[in-house]
Write a protein that holds these residues in place. Structure first.
Motif, PDB file in Angstrom:
ATOM      1  N   GLY A   1       0.816  -1.208   0.000  1.00 35.02           N
ATOM      2  CA  GLY A   1       0.000   0.000   0.000  1.00 35.02           C
ATOM      3  C   GLY A   1       0.843   1.249   0.000  1.00 35.02           C
TER       4      GLY A   1
ATOM      5  N   ASN B   1      -1.137  -3.820  -5.387  1.00 37.32           N
ATOM      6  CA  ASN B   1      -1.523  -3.109  -4.157  1.00 37.32           C
ATOM      7  C   ASN B   1      -0.815  -1.782  -3.921  1.00 37.32           C
ATOM      8  OD1 ASN B   1      -1.396  -6.369  -3.054  1.00 37.32           O
ATOM      9  ND2 ASN B   1      -3.346  -5.321  -3.255  1.00 37.32           N
TER      10      ASN B   1
ATOM     11  N   LEU C   1      -3.244   1.301  -2.840  1.00 41.32           N
ATOM     12  CA  LEU C   1      -3.981   1.416  -1.577  1.00 41.32           C
ATOM     13  C   LEU C   1      -3.574   2.709  -0.866  1.00 41.32           C
ATOM     14  CD1 LEU C   1      -3.635  -2.254  -0.275  1.00 41.32           C
ATOM     15  CD2 LEU C   1      -5.619  -1.205  -1.415  1.00 41.32           C
TER      16      LEU C   1
END
Length: 180
Positions: free
Chosen positions: A158, A167, A170
């Motif tokens: 993230g 990811n 994020l």
């Protein structure tokens, strides 16, 4: 490319990250002369979101952004400890004030290697900032000048940090928990 099945548990919220970056930017402003440009050197790819938010907080300073890409992970979860420079800076840093921005300091090999490389180019002043620090994983005696958050030895994603190129988008930092 396949990855093991996993879920992501939030560790650090987007709000906490924003507040910490605001604090860090004030400390950075105190460390560099107000009338001199700061060359912000982002270590790609994981730090790009952090860099963007950090330089916006430095909006009242003369800031130049450049990038260096170093790799010691590939698509894996563990550092290979062999640091490769994949993309070098476009501009010279000799005699200039430099702030090196890293997403996460794990073993310390990457940032240590990059710092030796950049110090050999004779900047006037060079400092480091890392969004995350995992001191329990350190293999090289290196500590960034500023740390956003100290975290335990967890695999995280993230806010620009990925797992096999996933990811990064994020808005928070999350712990990867494998479900198999």
């Amino acid at each position: 490319m396949s990855t093991r099945p996993y879920v992501i548990d939030q560790m650090i919220s987007a709000k906490a990250i924003a507040a910490r970056i605001e604090e860090l930017s004030e400390e950075i402003k105190q460390a560099f002369p107000p009338d001199q440009r700061i060359v912000v050197v982002g270590l790609l790819r994981g730090s790009f979101v952090f860099i963007a938010d950090l330089v916006r907080e430095l909006r009242d300073r003369d800031v130049e952004v450049d990038f260096l890409e170093a790799s010691s992970y590939g698509d894996g979860m563990n550092s290979s400890r062999e640091v490769r420079i994949l993309k070098d800076l476009r501009g010279a840093i000799e005699g200039r004030n430099v702030l090196v921005v890293e997403d996460i300091v794990d073993t310390g090999h990457t940032l240590n290697h990059v710092m030796h490389l950049l110090e050999s180019r004779n900047p006037a002043k060079i400092r480091t900032i890392a969004l995350l620090d995992k001191p329990n994983r350190r293999e090289v005696d290196f500590r960034a000048d500023w740390i956003g958050f100290e975290i335990p030895d967890e695999f995280v994603v993230g806010y620009g940090i990925d797992y096999a190129q996933r990811n990064r988008n994020l808005p928070f930092i999350g712990k990867v928990r494998f479900t198999d």
